[in-house]
Design an enzyme around this catalytic site. Structure first.
Site, PDB file in Angstrom:
ATOM      1  N   ARG A   8     -19.826 -43.594  13.415  1.00 31.06           N
ATOM      2  CA  ARG A   8     -19.076 -42.714  12.288  1.00 31.06           C
ATOM      3  C   ARG A   8     -19.112 -41.255  12.437  1.00 31.06           C
ATOM      4  NH1 ARG A   8     -21.557 -47.055   9.790  1.00 31.06           N
ATOM      5  NH2 ARG A   8     -19.967 -48.618   9.033  1.00 31.06           N
ATOM      6  N   LYS A  52      -8.442 -30.867  15.251  1.00 31.88           N
ATOM      7  CA  LYS A  52      -7.324 -32.383  15.245  1.00 31.88           C
ATOM      8  C   LYS A  52      -7.763 -32.878  16.454  1.00 31.88           C
ATOM      9  CE  LYS A  52      -3.318 -30.978  12.921  1.00 31.88           C
ATOM     10  NZ  LYS A  52      -1.790 -30.981  13.137  1.00 31.88           N
ATOM     11  N   GLU A  94       1.871 -21.062  24.486  1.00 36.40           N
ATOM     12  CA  GLU A  94       1.002 -21.220  23.315  1.00 36.40           C
ATOM     13  C   GLU A  94       0.388 -19.892  22.780  1.00 36.40           C
ATOM     14  OE1 GLU A  94       1.241 -23.821  21.070  1.00 36.40           O
ATOM     15  OE2 GLU A  94       1.308 -25.535  22.218  1.00 36.40           O
ATOM     16  N   LYS A 127      -4.814 -18.976  15.361  1.00 40.75           N
ATOM     17  CA  LYS A 127      -5.122 -20.101  15.138  1.00 40.75           C
ATOM     18  C   LYS A 127      -5.947 -20.552  14.008  1.00 40.75           C
ATOM     19  CE  LYS A 127      -4.698 -24.953  15.903  1.00 40.75           C
ATOM     20  NZ  LYS A 127      -4.540 -26.150  17.061  1.00 40.75           N
ATOM     21  N   GLU A 177      -3.725 -29.372   7.014  1.00 41.67           N
ATOM     22  CA  GLU A 177      -2.120 -29.191   7.267  1.00 41.67           C
ATOM     23  C   GLU A 177      -1.317 -29.537   5.854  1.00 41.67           C
ATOM     24  OE1 GLU A 177      -0.304 -30.148  11.057  1.00 41.67           O
ATOM     25  OE2 GLU A 177       1.876 -29.741  10.360  1.00 41.67           O
ATOM     26  N   ARG A 210      -0.417 -24.375   7.650  1.00 36.55           N
ATOM     27  CA  ARG A 210      -0.495 -24.613   9.291  1.00 36.55           C
ATOM     28  C   ARG A 210       0.454 -25.170   9.727  1.00 36.55           C
ATOM     29  NH1 ARG A 210      -6.108 -28.069  11.481  1.00 36.55           N
ATOM     30  NH2 ARG A 210      -5.212 -28.115  13.679  1.00 36.55           N
ATOM     31  N   ASN A 241       3.672 -24.747  14.303  1.00 34.29           N
ATOM     32  CA  ASN A 241       4.887 -25.607  15.187  1.00 34.29           C
ATOM     33  C   ASN A 241       6.040 -24.824  15.407  1.00 34.29           C
ATOM     34  OD1 ASN A 241       3.211 -27.872  14.843  1.00 34.29           O
ATOM     35  ND2 ASN A 241       4.040 -28.388  13.004  1.00 34.29           N
ATOM     36  N   HIS A 277       8.348 -26.039  18.098  1.00 34.24           N
ATOM     37  CA  HIS A 277       7.828 -27.409  18.506  1.00 34.24           C
ATOM     38  C   HIS A 277       8.849 -28.474  17.966  1.00 34.24           C
ATOM     39  CE1 HIS A 277       4.085 -25.475  19.550  1.00 34.24           C
ATOM     40  NE2 HIS A 277       3.610 -26.815  19.590  1.00 34.24           N
ATOM     41  N   HIS A 292       9.336 -30.588  21.061  1.00 34.89           N
ATOM     42  CA  HIS A 292       8.740 -31.981  21.097  1.00 34.89           C
ATOM     43  C   HIS A 292       9.797 -33.076  21.652  1.00 34.89           C
ATOM     44  CE1 HIS A 292       5.151 -31.499  18.318  1.00 34.89           C
ATOM     45  NE2 HIS A 292       4.708 -31.197  19.800  1.00 34.89           N
ATOM     46  N   HIS A 320       4.391 -29.084  28.181  1.00 35.68           N
ATOM     47  CA  HIS A 320       4.479 -28.800  26.593  1.00 35.68           C
ATOM     48  C   HIS A 320       4.711 -27.331  26.340  1.00 35.68           C
ATOM     49  CE1 HIS A 320       3.597 -28.956  22.401  1.00 35.68           C
ATOM     50  NE2 HIS A 320       2.840 -28.158  22.627  1.00 35.68           N
TER      51      HIS A 320
HETATM   52  N1  LIG Z   1      -5.821 -30.930  19.001  1.00 36.42           N
HETATM   53  C1  LIG Z   1      -4.714 -30.006  18.978  1.00 36.42           C
HETATM   54  O1  LIG Z   1      -4.898 -29.289  17.872  1.00 36.42           O
HETATM   55  C2  LIG Z   1      -3.666 -29.754  20.023  1.00 36.42           C
HETATM   56  C3  LIG Z   1      -3.186 -28.671  20.059  1.00 36.42           C
HETATM   57  C4  LIG Z   1      -2.180 -28.495  21.405  1.00 36.42           C
HETATM   58  C5  LIG Z   1      -2.511 -29.356  22.258  1.00 36.42           C
HETATM   59  N2  LIG Z   1      -2.985 -30.447  22.306  1.00 36.42           N
HETATM   60  C6  LIG Z   1      -3.126 -31.626  23.197  1.00 36.42           C
HETATM   61  O2  LIG Z   1      -3.379 -31.059  24.437  1.00 36.42           O
HETATM   62  C7  LIG Z   1      -3.040 -31.896  25.488  1.00 36.42           C
HETATM   63  C8  LIG Z   1      -2.353 -30.873  26.679  1.00 36.42           C
HETATM   64  O3  LIG Z   1      -3.481 -30.209  26.913  1.00 36.42           O
HETATM   65  P1  LIG Z   1      -3.460 -29.404  28.363  1.00 36.42           P
HETATM   66  O4  LIG Z   1      -2.232 -28.709  28.614  1.00 36.42           O
HETATM   67  O5  LIG Z   1      -4.792 -28.693  28.716  1.00 36.42           O
HETATM   68  O6  LIG Z   1      -3.418 -30.721  29.439  1.00 36.42           O
HETATM   69  P2  LIG Z   1      -4.305 -31.497  30.554  1.00 36.42           P
HETATM   70  O7  LIG Z   1      -5.610 -31.561  29.540  1.00 36.42           O
HETATM   71  O8  LIG Z   1      -3.678 -32.695  30.737  1.00 36.42           O
HETATM   72  O9  LIG Z   1      -4.669 -30.543  31.202  1.00 36.42           O
HETATM   73  C9  LIG Z   1      -3.431 -30.116  32.249  1.00 36.42           C
HETATM   74  C10 LIG Z   1      -3.626 -30.365  33.794  1.00 36.42           C
HETATM   75  O10 LIG Z   1      -4.649 -29.460  34.286  1.00 36.42           O
HETATM   76  C11 LIG Z   1      -5.681 -30.135  34.990  1.00 36.42           C
HETATM   77  N3  LIG Z   1      -7.094 -29.235  34.730  1.00 36.42           N
HETATM   78  C12 LIG Z   1      -7.378 -29.115  33.590  1.00 36.42           C
HETATM   79  N4  LIG Z   1      -8.307 -28.031  33.771  1.00 36.42           N
HETATM   80  C13 LIG Z   1      -8.126 -27.515  35.088  1.00 36.42           C
HETATM   81  C14 LIG Z   1      -8.816 -26.605  35.838  1.00 36.42           C
HETATM   82  N5  LIG Z   1      -9.720 -25.607  35.323  1.00 36.42           N
HETATM   83  N6  LIG Z   1      -8.477 -26.333  37.073  1.00 36.42           N
HETATM   84  C15 LIG Z   1      -7.574 -27.254  37.853  1.00 36.42           C
HETATM   85  N7  LIG Z   1      -7.083 -28.234  37.020  1.00 36.42           N
HETATM   86  C16 LIG Z   1      -7.165 -28.229  35.656  1.00 36.42           C
HETATM   87  C17 LIG Z   1      -5.899 -31.563  34.288  1.00 36.42           C
HETATM   88  O11 LIG Z   1      -6.319 -32.494  35.201  1.00 36.42           O
HETATM   89  C18 LIG Z   1      -4.420 -31.842  34.046  1.00 36.42           C
HETATM   90  O12 LIG Z   1      -3.708 -32.370  35.162  1.00 36.42           O
HETATM   91  C19 LIG Z   1      -1.882 -32.633  24.852  1.00 36.42           C
HETATM   92  O13 LIG Z   1      -2.349 -34.164  24.835  1.00 36.42           O
HETATM   93  C20 LIG Z   1      -1.779 -32.252  23.474  1.00 36.42           C
HETATM   94  O14 LIG Z   1      -1.471 -33.563  22.373  1.00 36.42           O
HETATM   95  C21 LIG Z   1      -3.931 -30.830  21.050  1.00 36.42           C
HETATM   96 ZN   LIG Z   2       1.860 -26.817  20.910  1.00 37.36          ZN
END
Ligand SMILES: NC(=O)c1ccc[n+]([C@@H]2O[C@H](COP(=O)([O-])OP(=O)(O)OC[C@H]3O[C@@H](n4cnc5c(N)ncnc54)[C@H](O)[C@@H]3O)[C@@H](O)[C@H]2O)c1
Ligand SMILES: [Zn+2]
Length: 368
Positions: free
Chosen positions: A127, A148, A190, A232, A242, A246, A250, A253, A257, A270
């Site tokens: 939990r 989130k 972003e 942010k 949200e 918040r 987007n 987005h 999306h 993304h």
């Molecule tokens: N929680 C939130 O508020 C929120 C906000 C925005 C995005 N997200 C989520 O984040 C995710 C996308 O995040 P991302 O773009 O970081 O993707 P990711 O975590 O997949 O990383 C992108 C790629 O880079 C590689 N990588 C990571 N760090 C590295 C490094 N230092 N050196 C070399 N390679 C590296 C990873 O293995 C992957 O292949 C999505 O799932 C999205 O839904 C969440």
């Molecule tokens: Zn985004």
């Protein structure tokens, strides 16, 4: 802390937490745990992915062990498909086998995928246990603020999740050196978004410092991540769950999306999809009578950062509109969009005629 470290507080009352941004920070992680009174008797689960593990996991473990902590490593495959119930199950198994207790901590070492997944493990195991983020992508400046956390279901992204704030975020800029350039550009999309919704001066600064940012110059990058996290965190602290404000996060987005869904996840990153989406939103601003300069500036900056600003031919307009419909972005023929009113400010419009959106999607093609 190492010289030049920037510190920012995400202000959420009792759940407030600091973000440290700087170089050489992983070496200080163990000391941070000790300073904050994390118990040495409770094992730590370090979650990372297959691309990041070989680069930074050993340094994280070494730092923690030097301060007397026990760390167990769990590695998931790199990529979005790891945000799954199956991986959650495996990580819970790992946590149980390692004897994690209620006072344990789960650490996310990686990008947004690892952050969202490990965060959901932390939110749900017993939990809820403590959570610490060590983001290793630029995009993760976004996902590491706001709490989130989620995994995907085969029918919908981010649909099984929670709000679970970390104890702190340690952004070691040294880890970004190994990021592929395409991920760098997409992450900066972003960062620029945070300027476009809130801070015109920061947009101008990004414009002037594009070369330094793309070269990952630590001081420029540290400043940009600080400013991005700050926007942010201001928005999130005013509307943690949200309810209204918040939603401005987007920007870009709605179209973004839809493009990701139609192109197939992974085809367009993304950050690339939302860059195109932000150009679309800027065109909408023109339709609502706001200055044409919004579109000109938005498009020029994204081009400068090497980001796409046109919809690929592999994404037909019908499919994009269909994806937005699926995303429940329609109400009675109108659509909801975050629309810029100037560079650095936006409003939420619920009266966007879907015909305008169709026109804009049609117009955002190569050669137009
Ligand atoms: N929680 C939130 O508020 C929120 C906000 C925005 C995005 N997200 C989520 O984040 C995710 C996308 O995040 P991302 O773009 O970081 O993707 P990711 O975590 O997949 O990383 C992108 C790629 O880079 C590689 N990588 C990571 N760090 C590295 C490094 N230092 N050196 C070399 N390679 C590296 C990873 O293995 C992957 O292949 C999505 O799932 C999205 O839904 C969440
Ligand atoms: Zn985004």
């Amino acid at each position: 802390m190492a010289g030049g470290t920037r510190e920012l507080t995400v202000d959420l009352g009792e759940r407030s937490y600091p973000i440290y941004i700087g170089t050489g920070l992983i070496a200080e992680l163990g000391r941070k745990f000790a300073e904050r009174g994390f118990p040495v008797k409770s094992p730590i689960l370090l979650v990372t992915d297959s691309a990041v593990e070989g680069l930074y996991a050993a340094a994280v473990e070494e730092s923690l062990r030097a301060s007397g902590y026990t760390v167990v490593r769990a590695v998931v495959p790199s990529g979005e498909s790891s945000k799954s119930l199956e991986m959650l199950d495996l990580l819970v198994e790992k946590a149980l086998q390692a004897g994690l207790d209620r006072k344990s901590t789960v650490i996310a070492l990686g990008g947004g995928v690892v952050g969202d997944l490990a965060g959901f493990v932390a939110a749900s195991y017993m939990r809820g246990v403590k959570f610490v983020q060590i983001p290793t992508t630029i995009l993760a400046h976004d996902s590491s603020v706001g709490g989130k956390v989620a995994v995907n279901h085969r029918l919908a992204k981010n649909i099984i999740g929670a709000f679970h704030q970390p104890e702190f975020v340690l952004y070691d800029l040294d880890t970004l050196a190994s990021l592929p350039i395409r991920e760098v550009r997409a992450g900066l999309s972003e960062v620029i978004k945070h300027g476009l919704i809130w801070n015109a001066d920061f947009v101008a600064w990004c414009d002037d410092n594009a070369d330094r940012l793309l070269a990952l110059e630590p001081d420029a990058l540290g400043y940009a991540l600080y400013e991005g996290c700050k926007v942010k965190s201001i928005v999130v602290s005013r509307d943690e769950r949200e309810n209204d404000l918040r939603a401005i996060l987007n920007l870009g987005h709605t179209i973004g999306h839809a493009l990701e869904a139609v192109a197939g996840y992974g085809e367009l990153l993304h950050g690339e999809a939302i860059a195109i989406g932000m150009v679309g939103s800027a065109r909408l601003a023109g339709r609502f009578g706001y200055s044409a300069d919004i579109e000109e500036t938005t498009e020029r900056i994204f081009r400068k950062f090497g980001l796409p600003v046109r919809i690929p031919d592999s994404c037909p307009t019908d499919a994009i509109m269909g994806a937005m419909l699926h995303d429940k972005k329609f109400s009675e023929g109108n659509m909801v969009f975050v629309v810029p009113t100037a560079i650095g400010s936006v409003e939420i419009r619920r009266d966007v005629p879907s015909a305008w959106v169709t026109d804009i999607v049609n117009g955002l093609r190569e050669g137009k």
